[in-house]
Design an enzyme around this catalytic site. Sequence first.
Site, PDB file in Angstrom:
ATOM      1  N   HIS A 147       0.820  -1.212   0.000  1.00 27.72           N
ATOM      2  CA  HIS A 147       0.000   0.000   0.000  1.00 27.72           C
ATOM      3  C   HIS A 147       0.853   1.261   0.000  1.00 27.72           C
ATOM      4  CE1 HIS A 147      -3.513   2.505   0.724  1.00 27.72           C
ATOM      5  NE2 HIS A 147      -2.812   3.136   1.661  1.00 27.72           N
ATOM      6  N   GLU A 148       1.891   1.276   0.816  1.00 26.18           N
ATOM      7  CA  GLU A 148       2.718   2.480   0.959  1.00 26.18           C
ATOM      8  C   GLU A 148       3.512   2.793  -0.307  1.00 26.18           C
ATOM      9  OE1 GLU A 148       2.867   4.608   3.458  1.00 26.18           O
ATOM     10  OE2 GLU A 148       1.498   3.531   4.792  1.00 26.18           O
ATOM     11  N   THR A 149       3.893   1.772  -1.054  1.00 32.62           N
ATOM     12  CA  THR A 149       4.774   1.980  -2.215  1.00 32.62           C
ATOM     13  C   THR A 149       4.099   1.736  -3.562  1.00 32.62           C
ATOM     14  OG1 THR A 149       5.548  -0.327  -2.182  1.00 32.62           O
ATOM     15  CG2 THR A 149       6.788   1.274  -0.851  1.00 32.62           C
TER      16      THR A 149
END
Length: 285
Positions: A147-149
């Site tokens: 999700h973050e990347t």
Amino acid sequence: MAAKMATMVALVFGLALLLSAAAPAAAQNCGCQDGYCCSQWGYCGTTEAYCGQGCQSGPCWGSGGEAAAGMAGRKAGAGAGVSVESVVTEAFFNGIKNQAPNGCAGKSFYTRQSFLNAARSYSGFANDRTNDDSKREIAAFFAHVTHETGHMCYINEINGANMDYCDKSNKQWPCQPGKKYYGRGPLQISWNFNYGPAGKNIGFDGLRDPDKVAQDPTISFKTALWFWMNNVHQVMSQGFGATIRAINGALECNGKNPGAVNARVNYYKDYCRQFGVSPGGNLYC
């Protein structure tokens, strides 16, 4: 002579009382759960940086007896949990990364080997409960990384250079002139109060050289695992929802960004399915 001896006995006894009172106070201030060491900087963990020189409480290395033997076992890879390498296969890792567009900088930056190299420095990761719990922790970690990347597409936070992540009130880890502490790496570590201690633990100057996180893939994964072990690992037993709250709760939980929460949960459930384990309860926050 008898008077001098009595005085010496009293002094020794008094010193013993003082030392016995000091140890519980240090442990209480650090607040680590059972089996974790309180480092000289006041953080909880199980690696040498926490249990080695300056360790305040917990099963510190060199404390002797059962605690030292147990830690030696963990250093050698013994104990509960699964082999991280056997779970995070090339197919699993690349299955995430291959969903990113070809032009992504992270696609050639993040590698399975750099993750495994980093994981060896954090022996407590996915290694202190049951096999299924370990697989759930690995699934949770990579759900947040995905999700973050954007499926390992991004190394640096989008428009991060225009953001101010300097907490000027933090005197222990002061911001350095011209340096930016925006999100970098698998979990997009940000803020000076994270870059400073992460660099101290890993072995680079996080305050003066935060760009190192975007230049060295092993260091990049180490910062993610450092953050995970200090902020997320201890809440895994409370369910995946607790890990969302630990990572970005202020911006996503309690209805603030249900789309982001749902995305994280869906990644987690997919990875649990791939690992052959149930996702457990308390998935949302």
